[in-house]
Scaffold this motif. Structure first.
Motif, PDB file in Angstrom:
ATOM      1  N   ALA A   1      -9.212   9.342  -5.058  1.00  0.00           N
ATOM      2  CA  ALA A   1      -9.931   8.300  -4.314  1.00  0.00           C
ATOM      3  C   ALA A   1      -9.481   8.237  -2.855  1.00  0.00           C
ATOM      4  O   ALA A   1      -9.986   7.427  -2.091  1.00  0.00           O
ATOM      5  N   GLY A   2      -8.492   9.068  -2.500  1.00  0.00           N
ATOM      6  CA  GLY A   2      -8.144   9.160  -1.087  1.00  0.00           C
ATOM      7  C   GLY A   2      -6.746   8.691  -0.714  1.00  0.00           C
ATOM      8  O   GLY A   2      -6.359   8.783   0.447  1.00  0.00           O
ATOM      9  N   PHE A   3      -5.982   8.188  -1.688  1.00  0.00           N
ATOM     10  CA  PHE A   3      -4.618   7.766  -1.360  1.00  0.00           C
ATOM     11  C   PHE A   3      -3.685   8.968  -1.320  1.00  0.00           C
ATOM     12  O   PHE A   3      -3.825   9.891  -2.122  1.00  0.00           O
ATOM     13  N   GLU A   4      -2.764   8.944  -0.363  1.00  0.00           N
ATOM     14  CA  GLU A   4      -1.876  10.099  -0.195  1.00  0.00           C
ATOM     15  C   GLU A   4      -0.544   9.928  -0.927  1.00  0.00           C
ATOM     16  O   GLU A   4       0.140  10.900  -1.217  1.00  0.00           O
ATOM     17  N   VAL A   5      -0.188   8.672  -1.165  1.00  0.00           N
ATOM     18  CA  VAL A   5       0.992   8.400  -1.984  1.00  0.00           C
ATOM     19  C   VAL A   5       0.611   7.329  -3.001  1.00  0.00           C
ATOM     20  O   VAL A   5       0.107   6.276  -2.637  1.00  0.00           O
TER      21      VAL A   5
ATOM     22  N   PHE B   1       1.961   7.199   5.302  1.00  0.00           N
ATOM     23  CA  PHE B   1       0.694   7.667   4.726  1.00  0.00           C
ATOM     24  C   PHE B   1       0.009   6.552   3.937  1.00  0.00           C
ATOM     25  O   PHE B   1       0.556   5.468   3.755  1.00  0.00           O
ATOM     26  N   LYS B   2      -1.178   6.875   3.478  1.00  0.00           N
ATOM     27  CA  LYS B   2      -1.954   5.852   2.766  1.00  0.00           C
ATOM     28  C   LYS B   2      -1.386   5.671   1.365  1.00  0.00           C
ATOM     29  O   LYS B   2      -1.453   6.568   0.549  1.00  0.00           O
ATOM     30  N   GLN B   3      -0.822   4.499   1.126  1.00  0.00           N
ATOM     31  CA  GLN B   3      -0.107   4.304  -0.135  1.00  0.00           C
ATOM     32  C   GLN B   3      -0.773   3.249  -1.010  1.00  0.00           C
ATOM     33  O   GLN B   3      -1.373   2.307  -0.510  1.00  0.00           O
ATOM     34  N   THR B   4      -0.640   3.424  -2.308  1.00  0.00           N
ATOM     35  CA  THR B   4      -1.067   2.377  -3.227  1.00  0.00           C
ATOM     36  C   THR B   4      -0.165   2.412  -4.454  1.00  0.00           C
ATOM     37  O   THR B   4       0.586   3.354  -4.664  1.00  0.00           O
ATOM     38  N   ALA B   5      -0.247   1.364  -5.258  1.00  0.00           N
ATOM     39  CA  ALA B   5       0.636   1.263  -6.421  1.00  0.00           C
ATOM     40  C   ALA B   5      -0.167   1.294  -7.713  1.00  0.00           C
ATOM     41  O   ALA B   5      -1.318   0.869  -7.744  1.00  0.00           O
ATOM     42  N   VAL B   6       0.421   1.821  -8.763  1.00  0.00           N
ATOM     43  CA  VAL B   6      -0.104   1.597 -10.107  1.00  0.00           C
ATOM     44  C   VAL B   6       1.025   0.946 -10.913  1.00  0.00           C
ATOM     45  O   VAL B   6       2.194   1.240 -10.688  1.00  0.00           O
TER      46      VAL B   6
END
Ligand code: UDP
Ligand code: MG
Length: 319
Positions: free
Chosen positions: A123-127, A198-203
């Motif tokens: 979906a585009g997240f880098e981290v 970078f573009k980060q998100t969490a799971v």
């Protein structure tokens, strides 16, 4: 596995899973069973880079046996135990994938979560980092100290480190290349991961107990790990003494004024042994702490200046 391959093209590995291992022989079978299961479902090409961090049990032999069955398993055998962060670095250095996923080999990081990470990556997240919803098998003391550490780190450092997040994450090649450009020997990986940005998100996930074996951590190691983290990402402990010193001098000056007034009004009375002792001990203490803090930084500078290699590889299998 490396099956999706055009006839005359070198295979492009999409996912590299990197697993540092120190005395994990008991966990190998179950680890590969679950990891392979989770990866096969994704239908991508993958490799599993296992770093044998100087294990003294059957980990290395076990790894080679698994590699016989599954050539996607690659083994980097370090010359001795270098510690988890350096072992992880060695693995990341040898990973070829378009995305790299560090994972613990004791099944505390559920391999099934990789599917969700890959989704976010696509979906585009880098981290995409995995954040613990709960910490099973950890006492109240560990939780409180962890909480305090994060608070302190946040207040001292410009790097925003996500809470309750370990090394388990997916990193795009861009982030991995950035990480590999950091040559420091003090490898506080969590901090380095956060530093690259970078573009980060969490799971989110629930952290389970270790499958088998025991943790290699104890409180002394954790304390030093925390020191590595803070000294590696903040110079405030070094600089704060200027202000402490200024403040103490200012107080001493006020106290001197007070004594002069006292002398003028009441004449000389030589009481004051306790206050003298307190002042001497207090200042002595502060000076020793300052020296200690200088020492912490200097030891780390010394470590960096020596410029020794980060790790030594005895043998590589498949890398
Ligand atoms: N590990 C390592 N070298 C070490 C200590 C640990 O490669 O010197 C590996 C270990 O095999 C495991 C991971 O790092 O895969 C996490 O270690 P552990 O479970 O002891 O840490 P915890 O989960 O308690 O933080
Ligand atoms: Mg563990």
């Amino acid at each position: 596995m490396l099956t999706k391959m055009d006839s005359n093209e070198t295979p492009r590995v999409e996912l590299s899973v990197v697993a540092p291992m120190f005395n994990e022989a008991e966990n190998l079978d179950y680890f590969f069973e679950r990891l392979n299961g989770a990866l096969k479902k994704l239908g991508v090409t993958y490799e599993i880079v296992c770093v044998n961090d100087g294990s003294r049990d059957g980990t290395f032999a076990g790894l080679l046996a698994h590699r016989e069955k599954n050539p996607a398993i690659k083994v980097v055998d370090l010359s001795r135990n270098f510690g988890k962060d350096i072992a992880l670095t060695a693995g990341i250095d040898h990973a070829k994938g378009a995305a790299v996923i560090p994972i613990d080999s004791d099944l505390q990081d559920p391999p099934e979560l990789i599917e969700e990470m890959v989704k976010q990556w696509r979906a585009g997240f880098e981290v995409v980092y995995a954040t613990r919803r709960s910490r099973q098998g950890e006492g109240i003391f560990k939780r409180v100290t962890a909480y305090l550490f994060y608070k302190l780190f946040d207040s001292m450092s410009d790097v925003k480190m996500p809470r309750n997040t370990g090394d388990f994450r997916l990193m795009d090649r861009k982030a991995v290349d950035a990480l590999m450009r950091m040559p420091e020997r003090n490898r506080f990986m969590k901090g380095l991961f956060a530093w690259v940005g970078f573009k980060q998100t969490a799971v989110m996930y629930d952290r389970e107990k270790r499958h088998a074996g025991t943790t290699k951590w104890n409180y002394w190691k954790l304390w030093n790990f925390a020191l590595d983290g803070i000294t590696g990402f903040s110079s405030i402990p070094l600089r704060v003494w200027t202000y402490v010193g200024t403040f103490v001098s200012f107080c001493a000056f006020l106290y001197a004024l007070f004594l002069i007034v006292l002398k003028i009004v009441y004449g000389n009375n030589v009481a004051g042994y306790p206050s003298l002792m307190v002042a001497v001990l207090f200042l002595g203490g502060i000076q020793l702490i300052t020296l200690g803090v200088l020492g912490e930084y200097m030891a780390r500078i010394y470590n960096e200046v020596k410029g020794r290699p980060l790790y030594l590889v005895r043998d590589k299998h498949g890398c």
